[in-house]
Design a protein around this motif. Structure first.
Motif, short mmCIF file in Angstrom:
data_model
loop_
_atom_site.label_atom_id
_atom_site.label_comp_id
_atom_site.label_asym_id
_atom_site.label_seq_id
_atom_site.Cartn_x
_atom_site.Cartn_y
_atom_site.Cartn_z
N PRO A 53 44.19 14.46 -105.50
CA PRO A 53 45.60 14.87 -105.58
C PRO A 53 46.00 15.29 -106.99
O PRO A 53 45.38 14.91 -107.98
CB PRO A 53 46.34 13.59 -105.17
CG PRO A 53 45.42 12.48 -105.56
CD PRO A 53 44.03 13.02 -105.32
N GLU A 54 47.05 16.08 -107.04
CA GLU A 54 47.71 16.35 -108.31
C GLU A 54 48.45 15.08 -108.74
O GLU A 54 48.77 14.23 -107.91
CB GLU A 54 48.72 17.49 -108.14
CG GLU A 54 48.11 18.78 -107.61
CD GLU A 54 49.19 19.78 -107.18
OE1 GLU A 54 50.39 19.42 -107.21
OE2 GLU A 54 48.83 20.91 -106.81
N GLU A 55 48.72 14.96 -110.02
CA GLU A 55 49.48 13.82 -110.52
C GLU A 55 50.70 14.33 -111.28
O GLU A 55 50.60 15.23 -112.11
CB GLU A 55 48.61 12.93 -111.41
CG GLU A 55 47.39 12.38 -110.68
CD GLU A 55 46.87 11.07 -111.26
OE1 GLU A 55 47.68 10.32 -111.86
OE2 GLU A 55 45.67 10.81 -111.10
N LEU A 56 51.85 13.76 -110.97
CA LEU A 56 53.08 14.10 -111.64
C LEU A 56 53.89 12.85 -111.88
O LEU A 56 53.53 11.76 -111.40
CB LEU A 56 53.89 15.12 -110.84
CG LEU A 56 54.30 14.73 -109.42
CD1 LEU A 56 55.70 15.25 -109.11
CD2 LEU A 56 53.31 15.34 -108.41
N THR A 57 54.97 12.97 -112.62
CA THR A 57 55.84 11.82 -112.86
C THR A 57 57.28 12.22 -112.57
O THR A 57 57.66 13.40 -112.68
CB THR A 57 55.75 11.30 -114.30
OG1 THR A 57 56.10 12.34 -115.20
CG2 THR A 57 54.34 10.80 -114.61
N VAL A 58 58.06 11.21 -112.19
CA VAL A 58 59.48 11.39 -111.90
C VAL A 58 60.25 10.34 -112.70
O VAL A 58 59.90 9.16 -112.65
CB VAL A 58 59.77 11.24 -110.40
CG1 VAL A 58 61.27 11.20 -110.14
CG2 VAL A 58 59.13 12.37 -109.62
N ALA A 114 54.85 7.30 -111.49
CA ALA A 114 53.70 8.16 -111.21
C ALA A 114 53.67 8.50 -109.73
O ALA A 114 53.90 7.65 -108.87
CB ALA A 114 52.42 7.46 -111.62
N VAL A 115 53.35 9.76 -109.42
CA VAL A 115 53.33 10.25 -108.04
C VAL A 115 52.08 11.08 -107.82
O VAL A 115 51.76 11.96 -108.63
CB VAL A 115 54.59 11.11 -107.74
CG1 VAL A 115 54.58 11.56 -106.27
CG2 VAL A 115 55.87 10.34 -108.05
N LEU A 116 51.37 10.80 -106.73
CA LEU A 116 50.24 11.63 -106.32
C LEU A 116 50.73 12.67 -105.32
O LEU A 116 51.57 12.36 -104.46
CB LEU A 116 49.15 10.76 -105.68
CG LEU A 116 48.60 9.63 -106.56
CD1 LEU A 116 47.51 8.87 -105.82
CD2 LEU A 116 48.08 10.16 -107.88
N ARG A 117 50.21 13.88 -105.42
CA ARG A 117 50.66 14.97 -104.55
C ARG A 117 49.46 15.71 -103.98
O ARG A 117 48.63 16.24 -104.71
CB ARG A 117 51.54 15.95 -105.33
CG ARG A 117 52.08 17.12 -104.51
CD ARG A 117 52.97 18.01 -105.37
NE ARG A 117 53.59 19.08 -104.61
CZ ARG A 117 53.07 20.30 -104.46
NH1 ARG A 117 51.90 20.59 -105.04
NH2 ARG A 117 53.70 21.21 -103.76
N TRP A 118 49.37 15.70 -102.64
CA TRP A 118 48.42 16.53 -101.92
C TRP A 118 49.20 17.71 -101.35
O TRP A 118 49.97 17.56 -100.39
CB TRP A 118 47.77 15.76 -100.78
CG TRP A 118 46.78 14.71 -101.19
CD1 TRP A 118 45.44 14.88 -101.39
CD2 TRP A 118 47.04 13.30 -101.43
NE1 TRP A 118 44.84 13.68 -101.73
CE2 TRP A 118 45.79 12.70 -101.76
CE3 TRP A 118 48.17 12.51 -101.38
CZ2 TRP A 118 45.69 11.34 -102.04
CZ3 TRP A 118 48.07 11.16 -101.66
CH2 TRP A 118 46.84 10.59 -101.99
N LEU A 148 53.35 13.22 -100.64
CA LEU A 148 53.69 12.64 -101.94
C LEU A 148 53.59 11.13 -101.84
O LEU A 148 54.24 10.52 -100.98
CB LEU A 148 55.10 13.04 -102.35
CG LEU A 148 55.36 14.53 -102.60
CD1 LEU A 148 56.86 14.78 -102.70
CD2 LEU A 148 54.67 14.99 -103.87
N ALA A 149 52.80 10.51 -102.71
CA ALA A 149 52.58 9.08 -102.65
C ALA A 149 52.78 8.48 -104.04
O ALA A 149 51.91 8.59 -104.90
CB ALA A 149 51.18 8.76 -102.13
#
Length: 301
Positions: free
Chosen positions: A8-13, A21-25, A62-63
């Motif tokens: 997954p991609e990794e992003l932050t909110v 931290a949020v994982l995004r497929w 989104l996880a």
């Protein structure tokens, strides 16, 4: 979904106290729907790896790592289920998702129900996976004993140290609930939990977060009542077996009946041949979750 896209991609909110931290497929098509997936009490976002693999790009998944866990372990308290619910809402709002579907496993199911109740404008439907429904403690069982039974194994792991990553891997491979389901995804999920340096690696979970959240799963009236006040379509899937693969799971037909759950509003279905963990990782459980997430409406049991 290609093999390369399984990572997954990794992003932050931004949330109060830090960056979540949020994982995004990502989905294969820009018009595909989005699902937010909420993990359990000592888990992390990679708990949804197998579900993401089987969704195969048909939705964006989104996880988040909940505060006090994994890459969100530095997000400050206070902790608690309503705090997590507000974090999930902040994620949905920050990414401009509009009303979306939310799925939660174990403790994450209570968080999911609370998110829908506290932020109905952001949640279109919910899927509760082996959690979210509370029932009275059996006669004679004290609250502190129930808490010890639920949190005991988790707290024991949080107090342990591991000499290297292989030692942690072997710890989990011996867990009776995983059985033959060990996979690349489970390995990545368990390894994501480690922090520190060899020979003193340990779980990333913040003890205060786990203690606070665990107590609220059993005792917090707002969390216990959320499933009965859901403002949107919902469904419950429950595992036939328990956290250690024991024959009695968290739920059965009698316990669901004692909970007072309105089965017309929240259809509840067992997932055959599943335990509390394999309902996410095993073929039967992951496929059943995927079918529900892809459906336009909850599937009645």
């Amino acid at each position: 979904m290609s093999q390369s896209s399984l990572k997954p991609e990794e992003l932050t909110v931004p949330v109060p106290g830090g960056d979540l931290a949020v994982l995004r497929w990502p989905a294969d098509r820009p018009e595909a729907p989005t699902v937010v997936a909420v993990h359990g009490i000592t888990a992390n976002g990679l708990a949804w790896y197998e579900v993401a693999r089987r969704l195969a790009g048909r939705v964006t998944l989104l996880a988040p790592d909940l505060r006090g866990r994994s890459a969100s372990r530095s997000v400050a308290g206070p902790y608690g289920l309503t705090r997590h619910a507000d974090d999930v809402a902040a994620l949905i709002a920050a990414l401009g998702l509009g009303p979306t579907a939310v799925v939660g496993h174990s403790m994450g199911a209570w968080v999911t129900a609370l998110t829908a109740v506290r932020h109905p404008e952001l949640v279109r439907r919910v899927l509760l996976v082996d959690g979210g429904v509370s029932f009275p403690l059996p006669e004679g069982v004290r609250e502190e004993d129930a808490l010890a039974a639920v949190l005991g194994p988790a707290l024991a792991r949080l107090s342990m140290t591991f000499s290297d990553r292989d030692a942690y891997r072997e710890f989990w491979r011996r867990h009776p609930a995983f059985g033959d389901d060990w996979s690349e995804g489970i390995d990545a999920y368990t390894q994501r939990d480690l922090v520190g340096t060899e020979p003193e690696l340990r779980s990333s979970c913040v003890l205060e977060a786990v203690q606070t959240d665990g107590a609220q799963v059993l005792l917090d009236e707002e969390a216990m009542g959320a499933v009965h006040r859901l403002p949107c379509p919902a469904e419950l899937l429950w595992a036939e077996r328990g956290l250690l693969d024991e024959p009695q799971g968290l739920y059965d037909q009698q316990r669901i009946g004692l909970s007072g759950l309105d089965r017309q509003r929240v259809p509840a279905s067992p997932v055959p041949d599943s335990n509390h963990y394999s309902i996410l990782w095993g073929e039967a459980g992951a496929d059943r979750i995927v079918r529900s997430l892809l459906a336009d409406a909850p599937v009645a049991g």
